[in-house]
Structures are given as C-alpha cells and as structure tokens.
Design an enzyme around this catalytic site. Structure first.
Site, PDB file in Angstrom:
ATOM      1  CG  HIS A   1       8.966  17.284  21.000  1.00 37.50           C
ATOM      2  ND1 HIS A   1       7.574  17.215  20.842  1.00 37.50           N
ATOM      3  CD2 HIS A   1       9.282  16.604  21.929  1.00 37.50           C
ATOM      4  CE1 HIS A   1       7.219  16.801  21.845  1.00 37.50           C
ATOM      5  NE2 HIS A   1       8.412  16.242  22.847  1.00 37.50           N
TER       6      HIS A   1
ATOM      7  CG  ASP B   1       4.309  23.807  17.058  1.00 42.28           C
ATOM      8  OD1 ASP B   1       4.162  24.258  18.137  1.00 42.28           O
ATOM      9  OD2 ASP B   1       4.904  22.618  17.093  1.00 42.28           O
TER      10      ASP B   1
ATOM     11  CG  HIS C   1       0.111  15.917  15.559  1.00 37.17           C
ATOM     12  ND1 HIS C   1      -0.186  14.588  16.259  1.00 37.17           N
ATOM     13  CD2 HIS C   1       0.655  16.747  16.258  1.00 37.17           C
ATOM     14  CE1 HIS C   1       0.315  14.857  17.163  1.00 37.17           C
ATOM     15  NE2 HIS C   1       0.820  16.082  17.798  1.00 37.17           N
TER      16      HIS C   1
HETATM   17  N1  ACO Z   1       3.713  19.456   4.344  1.00 39.36           N
HETATM   18  C1  ACO Z   1       3.720  18.903   3.123  1.00 39.36           C
HETATM   19  N2  ACO Z   1       3.527  17.286   3.267  1.00 39.36           N
HETATM   20  C2  ACO Z   1       3.308  16.684   4.369  1.00 39.36           C
HETATM   21  C3  ACO Z   1       3.500  17.489   5.761  1.00 39.36           C
HETATM   22  C4  ACO Z   1       3.577  18.833   5.680  1.00 39.36           C
HETATM   23  N3  ACO Z   1       3.505  19.335   6.798  1.00 39.36           N
HETATM   24  N4  ACO Z   1       3.300  16.681   6.676  1.00 39.36           N
HETATM   25  C5  ACO Z   1       3.312  15.289   6.165  1.00 39.36           C
HETATM   26  N5  ACO Z   1       3.091  15.513   4.922  1.00 39.36           N
HETATM   27  C6  ACO Z   1       3.058  14.410   3.853  1.00 39.36           C
HETATM   28  C7  ACO Z   1       4.249  13.562   3.682  1.00 39.36           C
HETATM   29  O1  ACO Z   1       5.157  13.968   2.639  1.00 39.36           O
HETATM   30  C8  ACO Z   1       3.901  12.304   3.325  1.00 39.36           C
HETATM   31  O2  ACO Z   1       3.292  12.187   1.941  1.00 39.36           O
HETATM   32  P1  ACO Z   1       3.627  10.900   1.124  1.00 39.36           P
HETATM   33  O3  ACO Z   1       2.661   9.981   1.562  1.00 39.36           O
HETATM   34  O4  ACO Z   1       3.176  11.575  -0.304  1.00 39.36           O
HETATM   35  O5  ACO Z   1       5.007  10.593   1.257  1.00 39.36           O
HETATM   36  C9  ACO Z   1       2.346  12.195   4.166  1.00 39.36           C
HETATM   37  O6  ACO Z   1       1.952  13.443   4.369  1.00 39.36           O
HETATM   38  C10 ACO Z   1       2.600  11.599   5.614  1.00 39.36           C
HETATM   39  O7  ACO Z   1       3.663  12.137   6.242  1.00 39.36           O
HETATM   40  P2  ACO Z   1       4.809  11.484   7.323  1.00 39.36           P
HETATM   41  O8  ACO Z   1       5.899  12.345   7.438  1.00 39.36           O
HETATM   42  O9  ACO Z   1       4.579  10.090   7.308  1.00 39.36           O
HETATM   43  O10 ACO Z   1       3.968  11.753   8.802  1.00 39.36           O
HETATM   44  P3  ACO Z   1       4.330  11.753   9.973  1.00 39.36           P
HETATM   45  O11 ACO Z   1       3.313  11.193  11.031  1.00 39.36           O
HETATM   46  O12 ACO Z   1       5.639  10.839   9.937  1.00 39.36           O
HETATM   47  O13 ACO Z   1       4.887  13.187  10.555  1.00 39.36           O
HETATM   48  C11 ACO Z   1       5.027  15.503  11.345  1.00 39.36           C
HETATM   49  C12 ACO Z   1       4.444  14.194  11.323  1.00 39.36           C
HETATM   50  C13 ACO Z   1       6.545  15.084  11.690  1.00 39.36           C
HETATM   51  C14 ACO Z   1       4.443  16.260  12.541  1.00 39.36           C
HETATM   52  C15 ACO Z   1       4.760  16.053   9.777  1.00 39.36           C
HETATM   53  O14 ACO Z   1       3.297  16.242   9.650  1.00 39.36           O
HETATM   54  C16 ACO Z   1       5.600  17.354   9.545  1.00 39.36           C
HETATM   55  O15 ACO Z   1       6.898  17.290   9.287  1.00 39.36           O
HETATM   56  N6  ACO Z   1       4.880  18.496   9.945  1.00 39.36           N
HETATM   57  C17 ACO Z   1       5.384  19.675   9.933  1.00 39.36           C
HETATM   58  C18 ACO Z   1       6.452  20.052  11.315  1.00 39.36           C
HETATM   59  C19 ACO Z   1       5.340  20.348  12.328  1.00 39.36           C
HETATM   60  O16 ACO Z   1       4.507  21.152  11.933  1.00 39.36           O
HETATM   61  N7  ACO Z   1       5.669  19.715  13.521  1.00 39.36           N
HETATM   62  C20 ACO Z   1       5.035  20.246  14.634  1.00 39.36           C
HETATM   63  C21 ACO Z   1       4.214  18.872  15.061  1.00 39.36           C
HETATM   64  S1  ACO Z   1       3.012  19.410  16.466  1.00 39.36           S
HETATM   65  C22 ACO Z   1       4.424  19.138  17.765  1.00 39.36           C
HETATM   66  O17 ACO Z   1       5.171  18.532  17.871  1.00 39.36           O
HETATM   67  C23 ACO Z   1       4.028  19.922  19.010  1.00 39.36           C
END
Ligand code: ACO
Length: 422
Positions: free
Chosen positions: A262, A357, A301
């Site tokens: 988060h 972020d 996101h």
């Molecule tokens: N880098 C590489 N691949 C990614 C990333 C990333 N940052 N984010 C998602 N993906 C990929 C996943 O591996 C998945 O691929 P697949 O379909 O081949 O399995 C696909 O994109 C979908 O990802 P999910 O995990 O299902 O997306 P979810 O909505 O659950 O996750 C999250 C969102 C947690 C923000 C994710 O994008 C992530 O981990 N990002 C990096 C951490 C981050 O920057 N968090 C801050 C969010 S903003 C905030 O909270 C203030």
C-alpha cells in the site's frame, strides 16, 4: 436496453430483477432469492461497500477528482488546507471560511507534553517512524475525553481539527526522535507544509523554508489527500463502523498504509533504482522483470489502467524541487526505465503505467527525507481523506457495523478427543 440485471437461482427457478445504477446493483437482490446465499469476493474485487460523494476515480481514463474538481486543477491552484476543507465539507471554502478553517487548524498543532516526554521518549532508539506514528495517533485519543462522543457534531469537528493539525507534529516528532535531535515546536505563523518542514529540519535558531520546496510539499499533500476506497480508507471505515473514537480508527487506517503493498511502494522504487545503478543496466533490468524476476516497482495499479494522473503531476513537481536541491541522480534511471517500459509490449498489453509512487520517492529523497519517513509523508495528508470518509460513514443511513460473511471450508462436526488419545 434496460438498466437492470436479472438473476435466476437455478436450484429453485426463482428469478429477481434489480436496477443497475451507476454501474452498481444492490446485492440485497440475492437475499430476496435466498437469505442464506452470499457472494464470494475476496479483496472486494467486485464489491462497492458504500456510496460516496468524496472522490471520483476512473482508472481506465486516468481521471481523479475530489468532490468533482480535477486533481490537476487542485494541484495547480489550491493549498492542502483548502483541499482538506473541500474533502470534508463538499465545497471549496469562501475567503472567510478558509481564514477560519486555517486559523482553527493552526491553533491545534501543539500536542500534550506527556505525549513527547513520556510516550515518545519510551520508544526504542531505532523505532521505525511509521510504527511510532501509528501508536502516537492511537495514544493521542486518550488525551481527549470528548473523543468518544462521536454522535455530537461539535465534538466530531474538534477531533477532526485536532487530527489534521497534529499529524505533522507527530510525524516530525517521530523523525527527530529517530535521529536523536531535540523536537521543534510548531510555528503557527507558517503555512501547513512550511510548519511541517520547519519542525523537521530546523536545527539552529533560524531556518528559512524555500518557497519552491514548500509548494512541492503542498502539492504532494494535495495529491495524497484521498483516493476513495483504498486499503487504509477501508480500514478507517470498517473500524469506524464499530463507533470507536476517530483516533483509534485513524491508527488502524495508518497501520494499513504501513504495508509494502500500500503506502510502502515509493520506498521500494528508490531501492530498485539504486540497485539498477545506471542507465546502461535498464534494458537488462526490464528483461529480468519480464522473465518474472520481481516487479517494476511504481508501475501498475489495481484501479488505474492508464497513466496515474498523480504521477504526471509529481513528475513535473520533481523538476521544480530539483531546481533547488540539484537533480536526484536516480532521476535519469527512472526516466530511462519509464521510456523502455512504456514502449514494451509486455507493459503495454497489461496496461502497466507509472503510478503515484514512481516519482514521489525521488522528490522525498531530494527534499532530504530518509526512506523510513516516506510512508509517514503519505499518512499526514491521507488523514483528511480518512476523516472525510469517517464523517460520511457516520451520516450514511445505509451503513451498519461492518461484518462480512465467510465461506466456511473447515471440517464438519467432530467429537472432542482427550489429549492422551490424539
Ligand atoms: N511489474 C511487472 N509486471 C507487473 C507489474 C509490475 N509492476 N504489475 C503487474 N504486473 C503484471 C502481473 O505479473 C500480471 O501479469 P500476468 O497477467 O502475466 O500474470 C499482470 O501484470 C496483472 O497484475 P496483477 O498482480 O493481477 O495486478 P493487481 O491489480 O493485483 O496489482 C499492483 C496491482 C499490486 C499495484 C501491481 O501492479 C504491483 O505490484 N505494482 C508494483 C508495486 C507498486 O508500485 N505499488 C504501488 C501501487 S500505488 C499505491 O498503492 C499508492
């Protein structure tokens, strides 16, 4: 086309038709079919848990508005206290309303001496500032007898003022304690962000807040003030629904924000950029992410499937800060990374764009904040979002104590076995 949905229970053949309003239909329809039927929705992926008038977010289009006002306009023209008023009251304040509001908040910035001398001084010397911040918010509530009187409007307003006014004081106090420096008392002649910077950085008798850095802090506070039903705000609403005092609810919300999924991602971005080390290493790093070796932090996101509008504003604000502080050496790596990722089919196909972020950590670092403080910097302005939602929750006749149901998957009934026979 009718804006309704019809659900049929194939076990009984019973059918119910309910209206769809604003893309939502009421799940009470299911109870009409069968009162013992529930939807399984872990992480609330498809559940709207409340009606809210505070923040509008369209993740596909990359739109964020507070009470109807686009975030871009607020970040350009407004102040954090004006936005705080807007979030809580629903409209922008008049000149007189803003003057009164600013005066009220400013005169609640001090905290009881026991908080500092007895409570904060009791932490271990290397306590994490966010852990100190969370517990200080909860402890603060014990100083105000009226805090529990949540049905009284005047009392609610007093606690809201106190929380908005005192969170920067608590945050700065946690930081000064963590580096062993004496605490700076609030300076009520300064603006909200300048007072915070002053409490953080003043060492000798004089400290001049640079106006460009004050404005950058203001913009960062505005951008982080609310983001509808995120994990921390949901914690505020769930805990607040028990009608506990707002300090306890805000402590719970802050605890949710502390988690790396988060509020902790900006810290991870700075670490990732440091590990990449130079622009030449960017393509190989992107390939490793695509191969499944970790994630590109600050990208992607749950709700935004487009460029997070806050990231665009922060990227611009970063340059204003760097004009004063000198460029953060990690910026060039971040820009190169963004450039490579946004052209790569892996990221394009998954709609992965920079989120809030990706650049915020670079500004925080340039402003001199250690990474341990990053989540605290998020929590200060988010306090007003939590409080706006808390207020809305208390006034909402649809709301009751939050109490989801479960899908029991444990064993059926079995008889107790004496310990000697197990
Ligand atoms: N880098 C590489 N691949 C990614 C990333 C990333 N940052 N984010 C998602 N993906 C990929 C996943 O591996 C998945 O691929 P697949 O379909 O081949 O399995 C696909 O994109 C979908 O990802 P999910 O995990 O299902 O997306 P979810 O909505 O659950 O996750 C999250 C969102 C947690 C923000 C994710 O994008 C992530 O981990 N990002 C990096 C951490 C981050 O920057 N968090 C801050 C969010 S903003 C905030 O909270 C203030």
């Amino acid at each position: 086309m009718r804006d309704t949905i019809t659900i049929t229970d194939d076990r009984t053949g019973k059918t119910v038709t309910v209206p769809i309003e604003g893309g939502v239909f009421s799940s009470s329809a299911l109870r009409e079919l069968d009162p013992s039927l529930f939807m399984y929705d872990p992480a609330f992926m498809s559940t709207a848990a409340c009606k809210s008038e505070i923040t509008y977010l369209d993740g596909g289009a990359g739109i964020l508005r507070y009470r109807g006002y686009p975030i871009e306009q607020l970040a350009e023209h407004s102040t954090y206290l004006e936005v705080a008023y807007l979030l809580l009251h629903g409209d922008l304040p008049s000149t007189d309303q803003l003057a009164t509001w600013r005066n009220d908040v400013t005169h609640h910035t001090f905290i009881h001496e026991n908080m500092r001398k007895r409570f904060v001084d009791g932490f271990h010397y290397d306590a994490h500032p966010m852990g100190m911040f969370i517990s200080s918010i909860a402890a603060l509530g014990t100083f105000y007898d009226g805090a529990k009187n949540i049905q009284n409007e005047a009392s609610r307003r007093k606690q809201i003022l106190r929380l908005i006014a005192k969170t920067p004081t608590l945050a700065a106090m946690a930081y000064r304690f963590s580096i062993g420096q004496p605490f700076n008392y609030p300076d009520n002649d300064l603006s909200y962000p300048a007072n915070f910077l002053n409490m953080m950085w003043k060492v000798g008798p004089h400290y001049e807040v640079d106006p460009a850095l004050e404005r950058a802090m203001e913009v960062l506070f505005i951008l982080h003030a609310d983001h509808e039903q995120n994990c921390g705000t949901t914690a505020m609403r769930v805990v607040g629904s028990s009608h506990v005092d707002p300090y306890s609810s805000a402590a719970a919300a802050a605890a949710a924000l502390y988690g790396p999924r988060h509020g902790g991602a900006n810290e991870a971005v700075v670490r990732m950029l440091s590990e990449i080390g130079s622009i030449e290493n960017v393509p190989a790093f992107v390939e490793s992410v695509k191969a499944g070796d970790g994630r590109l932090m600050g990208f992607g996101h749950r709700v935004y499937k487009n460029y997070d509008p806050r990231a665009t504003i922060i990227k611009k604000a970063a340059y204003d800060v760097f004009d004063v502080t000198g460029k953060n050496p990690l910026l060039d790596i971040a820009l190169a990374l963004e450039d490579v990722a946004l052209k790569d089919p892996y990221f394009i196909d998954r709609k992965l764009y920079p989120n809030v972020d990706f650049y915020s950590g670079l500004i925080y670092q340039a402003l001199g904040f250690p990474v341990d403080m990053f989540t605290v910097l998020f929590a200060i302005p988010r306090t007003v979002g939590w409080l706006a939602h808390w207020q809305e929750l208390l006034a909402d006749p649809d709301q009751k104590i939050s109490r989801p149901r479960q899908w029991y998957s444990g064993p059926g009934e079995r008889s107790y076995v004496a310990i000697a026979d197990r």
